[in-house]
Design an enzyme around this catalytic site. Sequence first.
Site, mmCIF file in Angstrom:
data_model
loop_
_atom_site.group_PDB
_atom_site.id
_atom_site.type_symbol
_atom_site.label_atom_id
_atom_site.label_comp_id
_atom_site.label_asym_id
_atom_site.label_seq_id
_atom_site.Cartn_x
_atom_site.Cartn_y
_atom_site.Cartn_z
ATOM 1 N N TYR A 72 -10.773 -14.146 4.411
ATOM 2 C CA TYR A 72 -12.241 -13.155 5.014
ATOM 3 C C TYR A 72 -12.631 -12.405 5.618
ATOM 4 C CZ TYR A 72 -10.417 -12.675 -0.158
ATOM 5 O OH TYR A 72 -9.275 -12.897 -1.391
ATOM 6 N N LYS A 76 -17.139 -14.299 14.483
ATOM 7 C CA LYS A 76 -18.737 -15.240 14.022
ATOM 8 C C LYS A 76 -19.302 -14.436 13.385
ATOM 9 C CE LYS A 76 -18.394 -18.229 17.540
ATOM 10 N NZ LYS A 76 -19.274 -18.438 19.550
ATOM 11 N N GLN A 102 -27.756 -24.312 1.119
ATOM 12 C CA GLN A 102 -27.148 -25.941 1.845
ATOM 13 C C GLN A 102 -26.759 -26.213 3.111
ATOM 14 O OE1 GLN A 102 -27.447 -27.738 -0.812
ATOM 15 N NE2 GLN A 102 -26.546 -29.695 0.331
ATOM 16 N N ASP A 127 -37.167 -24.840 -0.544
ATOM 17 C CA ASP A 127 -36.433 -25.178 0.115
ATOM 18 C C ASP A 127 -37.798 -25.545 1.234
ATOM 19 O OD1 ASP A 127 -34.697 -27.204 0.403
ATOM 20 O OD2 ASP A 127 -33.375 -25.443 1.375
ATOM 21 N N SER A 199 -35.575 -41.134 18.503
ATOM 22 C CA SER A 199 -34.063 -41.510 18.965
ATOM 23 C C SER A 199 -34.759 -42.097 20.254
ATOM 24 C CB SER A 199 -33.273 -40.751 19.052
ATOM 25 O OG SER A 199 -33.313 -39.535 19.589
ATOM 26 N N PRO A 274 -28.951 -46.775 -4.091
ATOM 27 C CA PRO A 274 -29.747 -45.240 -4.540
ATOM 28 C C PRO A 274 -29.952 -45.950 -5.833
ATOM 29 C CG PRO A 274 -27.130 -45.814 -5.683
ATOM 30 C CD PRO A 274 -27.383 -47.003 -4.575
#
Length: 304
Positions: A72, A76, A102, A127, A199, A274
């Site tokens: 569908y 983009k 998400q 969120d 990093s 966990p």
Amino acid sequence: MLSVVARPLGLGASCCRGSRRAIATVISGNKASKLVRERLKEEVEKMKVQFCGFRPSLVVLQVGDRDDSNLYISTKLKAAAEVLHSIMSVNENQTVHGLIVQLPLDTVNHINSELVTNAVSPEKDVDGLSCINAGKLSRGDLNDCFIPCTPNGCLELIRQTGVSVAGKHAVVIGRSKIVGAPMHDLLLWNHATVTTCHSKTPDLPEQVGRADILVVGAGRAEMVRGGWVKEGAVVIDCGINYVPDETRASGKRVVGDVHYASANQRAGFITPVPGGVGPMTVAMLMENTVQSAQRFLLRSQSHG
Ligand code: GUN
């Protein structure tokens, strides 16, 4: 200097002291999150009684890279438009109080995730990822924004230890929009002195060694070694990494970003993986959704 008293937590955390070396008190996210969920259940029940069956509602929008979807969505532009359209329609739906998209967006057609997270109405952005909510958090407007769920859960777990954040040296590893960056802000506005490592930080073991409170969201399995950790520190591990393990039927097991077996020999408190941060993240999403529904009710009362 952080002084940690070795004692069991009220939340049933296990405290094991070996004969030679102290072992950290385990901060159980399973138990802490259960308490949060029980409290929220009561609050939702009260709303239901007071406002004729009213229920907080959350929509989770998942963008999937599935063949049937791709059928569908051919370009983009179409893909992005479709996502934005879905967001707008949830924004306008008065029966929905929370909306999360998400991440990462799972699509072959690149969609700018900034565009998507900022399309969510700040009032439903449970969120806490939109620029509006992130900006408020970065300025310390903690009571006027949604705090991202993982950092909020980490702070709650730190609180469970009884160790106060104010005046402590906190070190955060990672600067992601979901974990590291908001964790920095949250600790800062709870009056810690915060160092955020990433990093390109050249002296990570030294930085970690200065942390009274260490929050790790680096995304690298067992990267933080026990020997780096300051004696008695609170160690919060946000990592979820799968490593090969031939002894398991699945051939793999989940580990955090902290090397647990060595870190628990030096930390005062530590979250397991966990069962640590993970369940708290989910509980905080529920908390933000209930808070959003309460704000919605307050607004509708004041409008009429
Ligand atoms: N993916 C992994 N963690 C999260 C989160 O907290 N929120 C969203 N929207 N996506 C995620």
